[in-house]
Design a protein around this motif. Structure first.
Motif, PDB file in Angstrom:
ATOM      1  N   VAL A 214       0.860  -1.194   0.000  1.00 46.80           N
ATOM      2  CA  VAL A 214       0.000   0.000   0.000  1.00 46.80           C
ATOM      3  C   VAL A 214       0.893   1.240   0.000  1.00 46.80           C
ATOM      4  CG1 VAL A 214      -1.943  -1.120   1.145  1.00 46.80           C
ATOM      5  CG2 VAL A 214      -0.218   0.038   2.540  1.00 46.80           C
ATOM      6  N   GLN A 215       0.558   2.214  -0.828  1.00 39.82           N
ATOM      7  CA  GLN A 215       1.322   3.451  -0.871  1.00 39.82           C
ATOM      8  C   GLN A 215       0.929   4.395   0.261  1.00 39.82           C
ATOM      9  OE1 GLN A 215       4.111   4.180  -2.958  1.00 39.82           O
ATOM     10  NE2 GLN A 215       3.115   5.004  -4.778  1.00 39.82           N
ATOM     11  N   PHE A 216      -0.253   4.208   0.823  1.00 43.35           N
ATOM     12  CA  PHE A 216      -0.693   5.052   1.931  1.00 43.35           C
ATOM     13  C   PHE A 216      -0.184   4.482   3.260  1.00 43.35           C
ATOM     14  CE2 PHE A 216      -4.178   2.289   0.444  1.00 43.35           C
ATOM     15  CZ  PHE A 216      -4.416   1.520   1.571  1.00 43.35           C
ATOM     16  N   HIS A 217      -0.560   5.125   4.367  1.00 36.37           N
ATOM     17  CA  HIS A 217       0.004   4.793   5.677  1.00 36.37           C
ATOM     18  C   HIS A 217      -1.085   4.361   6.670  1.00 36.37           C
ATOM     19  CE1 HIS A 217       4.246   6.062   5.288  1.00 36.37           C
ATOM     20  NE2 HIS A 217       3.771   6.910   4.378  1.00 36.37           N
ATOM     21  N   PRO A 218      -1.518   3.094   6.622  1.00 33.15           N
ATOM     22  CA  PRO A 218      -2.538   2.645   7.573  1.00 33.15           C
ATOM     23  C   PRO A 218      -2.012   2.496   8.994  1.00 33.15           C
ATOM     24  CG  PRO A 218      -1.770   0.798   6.261  1.00 33.15           C
ATOM     25  CD  PRO A 218      -1.142   2.032   5.671  1.00 33.15           C
ATOM     26  N   GLU A 219      -0.702   2.528   9.175  1.00 36.40           N
ATOM     27  CA  GLU A 219      -0.122   2.401  10.515  1.00 36.40           C
ATOM     28  C   GLU A 219      -0.186   3.698  11.310  1.00 36.40           C
ATOM     29  OE1 GLU A 219       3.433   4.331   8.542  1.00 36.40           O
ATOM     30  OE2 GLU A 219       1.579   3.318   7.977  1.00 36.40           O
ATOM     31  N   VAL A 220      -0.539   4.792  10.632  1.00 31.20           N
ATOM     32  CA  VAL A 220      -0.430   6.113  11.236  1.00 31.20           C
ATOM     33  C   VAL A 220      -1.633   6.438  12.121  1.00 31.20           C
ATOM     34  CG1 VAL A 220      -0.549   8.580  10.687  1.00 31.20           C
ATOM     35  CG2 VAL A 220       1.155   7.144   9.600  1.00 31.20           C
ATOM     36  N   SER A 221      -1.307   6.854  13.332  1.00 36.10           N
ATOM     37  CA  SER A 221      -2.277   7.386  14.290  1.00 36.10           C
ATOM     38  C   SER A 221      -1.853   8.808  14.639  1.00 36.10           C
ATOM     39  CB  SER A 221      -2.287   6.525  15.557  1.00 36.10           C
ATOM     40  OG  SER A 221      -1.005   6.583  16.179  1.00 36.10           O
ATOM     41  N   ALA A 222      -2.605   9.462  15.505  1.00 39.84           N
ATOM     42  CA  ALA A 222      -2.210  10.797  15.935  1.00 39.84           C
ATOM     43  C   ALA A 222      -0.851  10.755  16.637  1.00 39.84           C
ATOM     44  CB  ALA A 222      -3.274  11.377  16.871  1.00 39.84           C
ATOM     45  N   ASP A 223      -0.597   9.699  17.407  1.00 43.90           N
ATOM     46  CA  ASP A 223       0.691   9.583  18.101  1.00 43.90           C
ATOM     47  C   ASP A 223       1.848   9.457  17.114  1.00 43.90           C
ATOM     48  OD1 ASP A 223      -0.514   9.746  20.566  1.00 43.90           O
ATOM     49  OD2 ASP A 223      -0.582   7.580  20.882  1.00 43.90           O
ATOM     50  N   VAL A 224       1.653   8.675  16.051  1.00 42.19           N
ATOM     51  CA  VAL A 224       2.708   8.522  15.048  1.00 42.19           C
ATOM     52  C   VAL A 224       2.956   9.848  14.339  1.00 42.19           C
ATOM     53  CG1 VAL A 224       3.353   7.385  12.895  1.00 42.19           C
ATOM     54  CG2 VAL A 224       2.308   6.051  14.735  1.00 42.19           C
ATOM     55  N   LEU A 225       1.897  10.551  13.994  1.00 40.97           N
ATOM     56  CA  LEU A 225       2.073  11.855  13.349  1.00 40.97           C
ATOM     57  C   LEU A 225       2.795  12.837  14.268  1.00 40.97           C
ATOM     58  CD1 LEU A 225      -1.304  12.351  11.465  1.00 40.97           C
ATOM     59  CD2 LEU A 225       0.962  12.154  10.440  1.00 40.97           C
ATOM     60  N   GLN A 226       2.520  12.744  15.550  1.00 43.18           N
ATOM     61  CA  GLN A 226       3.230  13.588  16.507  1.00 43.18           C
ATOM     62  C   GLN A 226       4.725  13.280  16.446  1.00 43.18           C
ATOM     63  OE1 GLN A 226       1.214  15.789  18.582  1.00 43.18           O
ATOM     64  NE2 GLN A 226       3.215  16.783  18.725  1.00 43.18           N
ATOM     65  N   ASP A 227       5.067  11.990  16.331  1.00 40.67           N
ATOM     66  CA  ASP A 227       6.474  11.597  16.189  1.00 40.67           C
ATOM     67  C   ASP A 227       7.089  12.169  14.918  1.00 40.67           C
ATOM     68  OD1 ASP A 227       6.299  10.171  18.513  1.00 40.67           O
ATOM     69  OD2 ASP A 227       6.355   8.193  17.575  1.00 40.67           O
TER      70      ASP A 227
END
Length: 222
Positions: free
Chosen positions: A162-175
């Motif tokens: 997948v080219q998109f990021h299904p692993e991303v949450s708000a916490d990951v984006l904060q990182d």
């Protein structure tokens, strides 16, 4: 089940995919690239399944030692029909291993977007896109989602990318904010907007991600 997750950035942790693996009662082994990829016997990385995460680098940068090593690892896994789930950079590694190509597309996707075409609603999103490359694939690869002439999800044998990021949450984006100083202003603004959306849709994002991970791991391990 034992899953190896290859993390290609200090700030790019596995997020929701690791949370899903833990919730399933599976074992998650994290391998940090580039250091561990360069120093580890590739054959020792082969577990029940391998997840490749994203990177700020391009898979075509084969002069970079760890990228060349990961490309070799992906080819080894595909040749041995080891279940693989590639996310963004990981999907691009998978595309090259299957005989496809990866090239810059001249612009970048940044933000939560739906895919215009999708095999089922779970592939549609909205999903976070954060990439500037496009892939081409051989005709025997099944396309699961696409948008604006860019492949966003595909499968072949025991592998899904997948080219998109299904692993991303708000916490990951904060990182991801750890990269702010190296980001152009447009990317910083896009990251702020993406984080606002993630904070407003926490439960929805996790539910959709877990549904997708269920489908992915069922496809690659069945």
């Amino acid at each position: 089940m034992k899953i190896t997750v290859i993390q290609n950035s200090a700030y790019g942790r596995a997020g929701l995919v690791e949370k899903f693996i833990t919730a399933k009662g599976w074992t998650c082994r994290r391998t940090m690239s580039p250091r561990e990829i360069i120093t580890t016997d590739l054959a020792n990385i082969i577990d029940d399944a391998v997840v490749f995460l994203g990177s700020r680098r391009g898979v075509y940068e084969t002069h970079v030692q760890w990228i060349a090593r990961e490309r070799a690892l992906m080819k080894l896994l595909v040749a041995n029909s080891v279940p693989v789930f590639g996310i963004c950079f990981g999907a691009q590694l998978l595309a090259t291993a299957l005989g496809g190509t990866v090239m810059p597309m001249g612009h970048r996707y940044r933000g939560w977007m739906e895919n215009a075409t999708a095999l089922t609603p779970v592939w549609q999103g909205p999903w976070l896109r954060w990439h500037g490359d496009f892939i081409t694939l051989p005709g025997n690869v099944k396309i699961l989602a696409a948008d604006n002439n860019t492949v966003q999800a595909f499968e072949h044998g025991s592998a899904v990318g997948v080219q998109f990021h299904p692993e991303v949450s708000a916490d990951v984006l904060q990182d991801w904010g750890g990269y702010r100083s190296a980001m152009p202003a447009a990317d910083r603004n896009a990251l702020d907007e993406a984080l606002r959306y993630a904070n407003q849709h926490v439960s929805e994002i996790e539910k959709r991600a877990f549904e997708l991970f269920d489908k992915v791991f069922n496809r690659i391990t069945s």
